[in-house]
Design an enzyme around this catalytic site. Structure first.
Site, PDB file in Angstrom:
ATOM      1  CG  ASP A  11       1.242  -2.803   1.253  1.00  0.00           C
ATOM      2  OD1 ASP A  11       1.822  -2.693   2.358  1.00  0.00           O
ATOM      3  OD2 ASP A  11       0.431  -1.955   0.837  1.00  0.00           O
ATOM      4  CG  HIS A  28       7.628  -7.183   8.658  1.00  0.00           C
ATOM      5  ND1 HIS A  28       7.002  -6.709   7.530  1.00  0.00           N
ATOM      6  CD2 HIS A  28       7.762  -6.107   9.493  1.00  0.00           C
ATOM      7  CE1 HIS A  28       6.757  -5.410   7.659  1.00  0.00           C
ATOM      8  NE2 HIS A  28       7.200  -5.028   8.841  1.00  0.00           N
ATOM      9  CG  LEU A 122      13.088 -17.234 -10.234  1.00  0.00           C
ATOM     10  CD1 LEU A 122      12.031 -16.608 -11.142  1.00  0.00           C
ATOM     11  CD2 LEU A 122      12.467 -17.565  -8.868  1.00  0.00           C
TER      12      LEU A 122
END
Ligand code: FPP
Length: 242
Positions: A11, A28, A122
């Protein structure tokens, strides 16, 4: 030892950009660089699961150019980074509602999952067009359809059964949820799965989040005693909840 699963609410991209008198989309784009850094680091330290909240089912309400930017960044991420992710033994998973997404995006997401399916390092879970309430509603509808079809009975509905109908059916619950930008809420992210998660609310905006912040959140996670509703945490308790 590491937490098994860390989930992040990335955020503050907009506020980061506004503070620099830049358009929100610049936030962004900067956030995308942080995403790359954290994914790379998580893979290098041997984390098993990392979930990133990239686009919520509520984000469609944003201005069209911002939505377009986020869709483009997703495409760019898969185009530019998929080869490297595959080479780095990262397995990509995507959660969220796919039926609302354009065909070319769905094809890309499926390609990312398919090309990395054999990887064992991962597990990178991208939450895209994801909203927890929507996920639960879709799961309940599938359960209702299976009851109508006679595959299961109403009495078969348990915690585990509902869990098995969620997008995250094959994913362990998050041990630690990190949210940047100082906001302290879940914003419709993994509501069911977060029942026993620990939380780390970090003041900086996502583009400023660093490997040092990530490590600090992990270190802080270890200072906590997780009891899962019991009196004292043991591996047996954790195992019985998974
Ligand atoms: C929240 O910041 C962030 C988002 C809604 C999108 C997160 C996306 C990225 C980090 C990059 C894109 C990556 C992919 C894979 C699509 P905000 O815009 O709500 O910030 P604000 O609260 O300051 O306005």
């Amino acid at each position: 030892m590491l937490p098994c699963h860390i989930a992040i609410i990335m955020d503050g991209n907009g506020r980061w950009a506004c503070a620099r008198k830049l358009p929100r989309v610049a936030g962004h784009r900067a956030g995308m660089e942080t995403l790359r850094t954290i994914v790379h680091h998580a893979a290098s330290i041997g984390l098993k699961w990392l979930t990133l909240y990239a686009f919520s089912s509520e984000n469609w309400a944003r201005p069209v150019d911002e939505v377009q930017c986020l869709l483009s960044l997703l495409k760019l991420f898969i185009h530019d980074d998929l080869f490297e992710l595959r080479e780095n033994n990262v397995r990509v998973h995507v959660i969220g509602k796919r039926s609302d997404l354009a065909k070319d995006i769905v094809v890309l997401l499926e390609k990312a999952e398919k090309l990395t399916t054999e990887n064992t390092g991962l597990n990178l879970v991208v939450a895209f067009n994801y909203g927890s309430r929507d996920e639960i509603v879709r799961a309940v509808r599938k359960i209702a359809a299976d009851i109508t079809a006679g595959k299961i009975r109403g009495n078969d509905i348990t915690n585990n059964l509902l869990t098995s109908y969620l997008d995250t059916a094959h994913i362990p619950d998050p041990d630690l949820i990190i949210r940047t930008s100082g906001e302290m809420r879940l914003s419709n992210f993994l509501l069911w799965q977060a029942a026993y998660s620990e939380f780390s609310f970090v003041p900086c905006c996502w583009p400023d989040f660093s490997v040092v912040d990530f490590e600090a959140a992990i270190a802080n996670f270890y200072a906590r005693e997780r009891r899962f509703g019991n009196l004292k945490y043991t591996d047996d308790i954790r195992g019985s909840l998974l």
